[in-house]
Enzyme design. Structure first.
Site, PDB file in Angstrom:
ATOM      1  N   ASP A 107      -8.710  -6.156  -4.305  1.00 36.00           N
ATOM      2  CA  ASP A 107      -8.314  -4.998  -3.499  1.00 36.00           C
ATOM      3  C   ASP A 107      -9.460  -3.995  -3.419  1.00 36.00           C
ATOM      4  O   ASP A 107      -9.999  -3.558  -4.439  1.00 36.00           O
ATOM      5  CB  ASP A 107      -7.077  -4.342  -4.121  1.00 36.00           C
ATOM      6  CG  ASP A 107      -6.394  -3.360  -3.175  1.00 36.00           C
ATOM      7  OD1 ASP A 107      -7.087  -2.518  -2.592  1.00 36.00           O
ATOM      8  OD2 ASP A 107      -5.160  -3.451  -3.039  1.00 36.00           O
ATOM      9  N   ASP A 135     -17.006 -16.811 -12.711  1.00 41.30           N
ATOM     10  CA  ASP A 135     -16.086 -17.812 -12.150  1.00 41.30           C
ATOM     11  C   ASP A 135     -15.563 -18.763 -13.228  1.00 41.30           C
ATOM     12  O   ASP A 135     -14.355 -19.036 -13.319  1.00 41.30           O
ATOM     13  CB  ASP A 135     -16.842 -18.589 -11.052  1.00 41.30           C
ATOM     14  CG  ASP A 135     -15.980 -19.592 -10.323  1.00 41.30           C
ATOM     15  OD1 ASP A 135     -14.829 -19.805 -10.744  1.00 41.30           O
ATOM     16  OD2 ASP A 135     -16.454 -20.164  -9.329  1.00 41.30           O
ATOM     17  N   ASP A 193     -14.142 -22.428  -9.238  1.00 41.64           N
ATOM     18  CA  ASP A 193     -13.482 -22.575  -7.944  1.00 41.64           C
ATOM     19  C   ASP A 193     -13.784 -21.413  -7.012  1.00 41.64           C
ATOM     20  O   ASP A 193     -13.120 -21.237  -5.986  1.00 41.64           O
ATOM     21  CB  ASP A 193     -11.957 -22.689  -8.146  1.00 41.64           C
ATOM     22  CG  ASP A 193     -11.392 -21.478  -8.873  1.00 41.64           C
ATOM     23  OD1 ASP A 193     -12.190 -20.647  -9.364  1.00 41.64           O
ATOM     24  OD2 ASP A 193     -10.156 -21.347  -8.957  1.00 41.64           O
ATOM     25  N   ASP A 230     -12.495 -18.559 -16.543  1.00 42.57           N
ATOM     26  CA  ASP A 230     -11.082 -18.963 -16.565  1.00 42.57           C
ATOM     27  C   ASP A 230     -10.909 -20.470 -16.723  1.00 42.57           C
ATOM     28  O   ASP A 230      -9.799 -20.994 -16.651  1.00 42.57           O
ATOM     29  CB  ASP A 230     -10.373 -18.468 -15.295  1.00 42.57           C
ATOM     30  CG  ASP A 230     -11.117 -18.860 -14.020  1.00 42.57           C
ATOM     31  OD1 ASP A 230     -11.632 -19.990 -13.955  1.00 42.57           O
ATOM     32  OD2 ASP A 230     -11.192 -18.032 -13.091  1.00 42.57           O
ATOM     33  N   HIS A 241      -6.962  -6.108  -0.107  1.00 44.16           N
ATOM     34  CA  HIS A 241      -5.868  -5.143  -0.017  1.00 44.16           C
ATOM     35  C   HIS A 241      -4.811  -5.615   0.982  1.00 44.16           C
ATOM     36  O   HIS A 241      -5.074  -5.686   2.186  1.00 44.16           O
ATOM     37  CB  HIS A 241      -6.421  -3.790   0.422  1.00 44.16           C
ATOM     38  CG  HIS A 241      -5.403  -2.693   0.449  1.00 44.16           C
ATOM     39  ND1 HIS A 241      -4.710  -2.286  -0.677  1.00 44.16           N
ATOM     40  CD2 HIS A 241      -4.935  -1.919   1.464  1.00 44.16           C
ATOM     41  CE1 HIS A 241      -3.886  -1.309  -0.356  1.00 44.16           C
ATOM     42  NE2 HIS A 241      -4.002  -1.066   0.926  1.00 44.16           N
ATOM     43  N   SER A 300       0.849  -1.192   0.000  1.00 42.03           N
ATOM     44  CA  SER A 300       0.000   0.000   0.000  1.00 42.03           C
ATOM     45  C   SER A 300       0.889   1.249   0.000  1.00 42.03           C
ATOM     46  O   SER A 300       1.707   1.419  -0.905  1.00 42.03           O
ATOM     47  CB  SER A 300      -0.953  -0.039   1.199  1.00 42.03           C
ATOM     48  OG  SER A 300      -1.990   0.900   1.025  1.00 42.03           O
TER      49      SER A 300
END
Ligand SMILES: [Ca+2]
Length: 517
Positions: free
Chosen positions: A406, A263, A270, A266, A445, A195
């Protein structure tokens, strides 16, 4: 990051033997002399717990650190300008002389650790992790007290200290103090931060290329002024009208819908979206048809969610200020889309940009925000030059990482900066030999999240710097209640982890890094 077991113990023992002849006592560091550096204490600290100085009883961070080894704790105040008041701490595994058992307390390296948000405190937990792992370690408050921008008005030198100077001055002092204690300088120096800490690492690579041999920069806010504007982009989205506000009770349904929609894109169902940029989920799919419930969004809430999924832009020109939060990040939206706008961004405009403590964030115009913010603080806060040639030419390695979920800093920012480094004329063609980026699906994050989020970035960086092994994958783990329930490789961008087709999808061994589909 996790503490790791250190390899190469034999080399360390040798180094300690050298230090035996020349090491100093901890207390003798009180007489350490360097320009603009005042040592304020040097105390040998016994093994066991360490109480964090000044930690309030109900602090969100731990009030004490446990199981620390014996270390020499050095505190100092640095004053590179007359307005500077930079507090640093340097923690040195003790004793300097190795001890009768022959085991070396120090691994011969310096690990400096970064801050979060507006800093203003010494990062004690990170110092504790580093000294536990055998590093000499250093941290700073960056020159002001308290995680707030209220120090800024009338103090341009303190803003520069916060922006980049404090970390550099700390680094110079920490190396010298380490050398004085052990009788030998650190053989390697590393930066490890996330950060603001990631931004600090990139500042070091850009402005002070000789400070570190390797830098871990997690979720860096290198375009800090624009990132703070993007935080208010989200706040304005959910506070446009009273009806725009999305109660936190609705985030789980929105999250479920987004993940369910993308989901499988890709190739593996999962619960994780490998690259959410390709996800086109429209929150309108969740629009209420009969009555307002926790599992649907009203029309104004749909608009607010769409704005959060969109880059912050100047409305009159469409020019992008900062990239968008990603589909999958909804469970963390309370941070920026809660009942009140986030303080760090409001304070930025109140105390740094406009000098008006009563300023209302709802009056911010995104047409003028970026120009105002950059003029006020861009030079001190932003790392915009992607030319890191001087750092790379010294052999410096940069390991960037970012969680896709994030909730404070758009992960696309890291991809943009990484791409800019590779495209910089000075370094073009040296693809990935000095810089690598790892994107973590489902990670929040800096830590946590539904995806594997615990990995040893520093260890990967050290193997790269010390053994020439560039990292192609870092195995990451996810735990529930302290028990690991999934491991998965993080792959060097643009590669992604692909399931080999057999065995558990919760075991990293069954995945290989591939180019994206
Ligand atoms: Ca998936």
């Amino acid at each position: 990051m996790t503490t790791r077991i250190l390899a190469g113990a034999a080399a360390i023992v040798l180094m300690a033997a050298v230090a035996t002849a020349e090491g100093a006592t901890c207390e003798s560091l009180l007489t350490f002399k360097q320009p603009n550096t005042a040592i304020t204490s040097a105390t040998l600290t016994a093994p066991g717990p360490f109480t964090i100085p000044g930690a309030p009883a109900n602090t969100p961070n731990p009030a004490s650190l446990s199981n620390l080894p014996a270390f020499c704790r050095v505190t100092a105040t640095l004053t590179p300008t007359s307005d500077s008041d930079i507090k640093i701490e340097v923690w040195l595994p003790a004793p300097a002389t190795g001890g009768a058992s022959g085991t070396a307390p120090w691994n011969g390296k310096l690990q400096s650790v970064g801050n979060g948000a507006w800093a203003g405190t010494i990062p004690y937990p990170a110092l504790g992790e580093a000294v536990q792992a055998g590093y000499a370690t250093a941290g700073t408050d960056t020159g002001h007290v308290g995680n707030t921008a209220k120090f800024a008005p009338g103090h341009p030198e303190k803003m520069i200290d916060y922006g980049y100077r404090a970390v550099h001055e700390m680094t110079v002092a920490a190396k010298a103090i380490t050398a004085a204690f052990y009788g030998t300088a650190p053989r390697r120096s590393y930066w490890n931060g996330c950060s603001t800490g990631g931004r600090q690492g990139l500042m070091e690579a850009s402005r002070y290329p000789a400070d570190y041999d390797g830098i871990v920069a997690g979720a860096p806010v290198n375009y800090r002024t624009s990132q703070l504007i993007a935080e208010l982009w989200v706040a304005q989205a959910v506070h446009k009208t009273e009806a725009s506000f999305i109660p936190a009770a609705k985030f789980p349904a929105l999250h479920r819908a987004a993940v369910d929609a993308c989901d499988a894109n890709d190739g593996l169902k999962d619960g994780l979206i490998d690259d959410p940029r390709a996800c086109r989920f429209d929150p309108q799919a969740l629009q209420c048809t009969a009555g307002d419930t926790a599992s649907c969004l009203t029309a104004p809430q749909v608009d607010a969610a769409r704005q959060i999924y969109s880059p912050a832009v100047a409305p009159s020109t469409g020019k992008e200020i900062f990239p968008a939060f990603q589909r999958g990040s909804e469970l963390g939206w309370e941070a920026l889309a809660g009942p009140r706008a986030i303080g760090e961004a409001v304070e930025f405009f109140q105390y740094v940009v406009l000098n008006d403590p009563n300023w209302d964030y709802r009056t911010l115009s995104f047409d003028t925000a970026a120009q105002l913010a950059d003029k006020a603080a861009g030079a001190a806060l932003n790392v915009v030059d992607p030319n890191l040639k001087p750092f790379f030419d010294r052999g410096g390695k940069l390991l960037l990482w970012h969680g896709w979920n994030d909730q404070f800093v758009s992960p696309v920012n890291s991809i943009n900066y990484y791409s800019a480094i590779l495209d910089a004329p000075a370094t073009k063609g040296r693809l990935q030999d000095s810089v690598r980026l790892f994107m973590a699906p489902g990670m929040n994050h800096c830590r946590g999240g539904e995806g594997p989020n615990t990995f040893d970035a520093l260890g990967a960086l050290e193997r790269w710097v010390e053994q020439g092994q560039a990292p192609n994958r870092m195995d990451a783990s996810h735990a529930t209640g302290g028990k690991v329930d999934r491991t998965r490789p993080l792959c060097a961008y643009p590669q992604v982890a692909r399931y080999n087709g057999a065995g558990s999808i919760d075991d990293a061994a069954n995945f290989t890094c591939h180019e994206p589909r």
